[in-house]
Design a protein around this motif. Structure first.
Motif, PDB file in Angstrom:
ATOM      1  N   GLY A   8      28.445 -10.203 -61.414  1.00  0.00           N
ATOM      2  CA  GLY A   8      29.539 -10.937 -60.794  1.00  0.00           C
ATOM      3  C   GLY A   8      30.887 -10.793 -61.456  1.00  0.00           C
ATOM      4  N   GLY A   9      30.942 -10.099 -62.581  1.00  0.00           N
ATOM      5  CA  GLY A   9      32.236  -9.903 -63.213  1.00  0.00           C
ATOM      6  C   GLY A   9      33.096  -8.932 -62.432  1.00  0.00           C
ATOM      7  N   GLY A  10      34.347  -8.794 -62.853  1.00  0.00           N
ATOM      8  CA  GLY A  10      35.253  -7.874 -62.177  1.00  0.00           C
ATOM      9  C   GLY A  10      36.688  -8.178 -62.484  1.00  0.00           C
ATOM     10  N   LEU A  11      37.554  -7.596 -61.676  1.00  0.00           N
ATOM     11  CA  LEU A  11      38.998  -7.751 -61.824  1.00  0.00           C
ATOM     12  C   LEU A  11      39.506  -8.704 -60.749  1.00  0.00           C
ATOM     13  N   VAL A  12      40.289  -9.681 -61.156  1.00  0.00           N
ATOM     14  CA  VAL A  12      40.828 -10.652 -60.214  1.00  0.00           C
ATOM     15  C   VAL A  12      42.245 -11.017 -60.641  1.00  0.00           C
ATOM     16  N   GLN A  13      43.071 -11.381 -59.693  1.00  0.00           N
ATOM     17  CA  GLN A  13      44.430 -11.809 -60.011  1.00  0.00           C
ATOM     18  C   GLN A  13      44.428 -13.246 -60.512  1.00  0.00           C
ATOM     19  N   ALA A  14      45.426 -13.564 -61.299  1.00  0.00           N
ATOM     20  CA  ALA A  14      45.565 -14.932 -61.781  1.00  0.00           C
ATOM     21  C   ALA A  14      45.596 -15.903 -60.599  1.00  0.00           C
ATOM     22  N   GLY A  15      44.886 -17.012 -60.758  1.00  0.00           N
ATOM     23  CA  GLY A  15      44.767 -17.999 -59.698  1.00  0.00           C
ATOM     24  C   GLY A  15      43.550 -17.793 -58.814  1.00  0.00           C
ATOM     25  N   LEU A  18      36.043 -16.290 -59.421  1.00  0.00           N
ATOM     26  CA  LEU A  18      34.872 -15.426 -59.557  1.00  0.00           C
ATOM     27  C   LEU A  18      33.650 -16.299 -59.785  1.00  0.00           C
ATOM     28  N   ARG A  19      32.494 -15.798 -59.374  1.00  0.00           N
ATOM     29  CA  ARG A  19      31.240 -16.489 -59.648  1.00  0.00           C
ATOM     30  C   ARG A  19      30.306 -15.540 -60.377  1.00  0.00           C
ATOM     31  N   LEU A  20      29.972 -15.896 -61.586  1.00  0.00           N
ATOM     32  CA  LEU A  20      29.030 -15.123 -62.372  1.00  0.00           C
ATOM     33  C   LEU A  20      27.616 -15.639 -62.145  1.00  0.00           C
ATOM     34  N   VAL A  79      21.305 -18.967 -63.483  1.00  0.00           N
ATOM     35  CA  VAL A  79      22.419 -19.794 -63.914  1.00  0.00           C
ATOM     36  C   VAL A  79      23.711 -19.183 -63.384  1.00  0.00           C
ATOM     37  N   TYR A  80      24.568 -20.029 -62.869  1.00  0.00           N
ATOM     38  CA  TYR A  80      25.827 -19.590 -62.290  1.00  0.00           C
ATOM     39  C   TYR A  80      26.999 -20.161 -63.081  1.00  0.00           C
ATOM     40  N   LEU A  81      28.096 -19.431 -63.054  1.00  0.00           N
ATOM     41  CA  LEU A  81      29.356 -19.932 -63.590  1.00  0.00           C
ATOM     42  C   LEU A  81      30.429 -19.708 -62.539  1.00  0.00           C
ATOM     43  N   GLN A  82      30.831 -20.788 -61.901  1.00  0.00           N
ATOM     44  CA  GLN A  82      31.930 -20.721 -60.931  1.00  0.00           C
ATOM     45  C   GLN A  82      33.237 -20.878 -61.678  1.00  0.00           C
TER      46      GLN A  82
END
Length: 122
Positions: A8-15, A18-20, A79-82
């Protein structure tokens, strides 16, 4: 033995968000505390969130409180991390961990995933 595989990782813009996910396999998983730690280049490893077999997540540092939420499914154990309202300072490798003893420090967790990169651009 417990095996942990993050995704679930990756590149995202600020704001952005992502959900790991962390898929766990092994025996007696319900006896393990699980959680997420992260480490950015040149920085110390930081606890992000912890969770037991049931109940809410705990151990959020001020840097992520109110933005990140940990949750857990137990059949199968995942286990998830939102992560919401992401900031450039959230950029790090995020590791899923599991251990028989609850601890707010990383050294008590016997099992670690391979890590997943989260990069937040400004």
């Amino acid at each position: 033995q417990v095996q942990l595989v993050e995704s679930g990782g990756g590149l995202v813009q600020a704001g952005g968000s992502l959900r790991l996910s962390c898929a766990a396999s092994g025996r007696a998983l319900r006896t393990y505390f699980m959680g997420w730690f992260r480490q950015a280049p040149g920085k110390e490893r930081e606890r992000v969130a912890l969770i037991g077999w049931s109940g809410p997540g705990i151990g959020y540092p001020d840097s992520v409180l109110g933005r990140f939420t940990i949750s857990r499914d137990n059949d199968p154990t995942t286990v998830y991390l939102q992560m919401n309202s992401l900031k450039p300072e959230d950029t790090a490798v995020y590791y899923c961990v599991a251990g028989l003893t609850f601890s707010k420090t990383s050294d008590q967790y016997e099992f670690w995933g391979q890590g997943t990169q989260v990069t937040v651009s400004s």
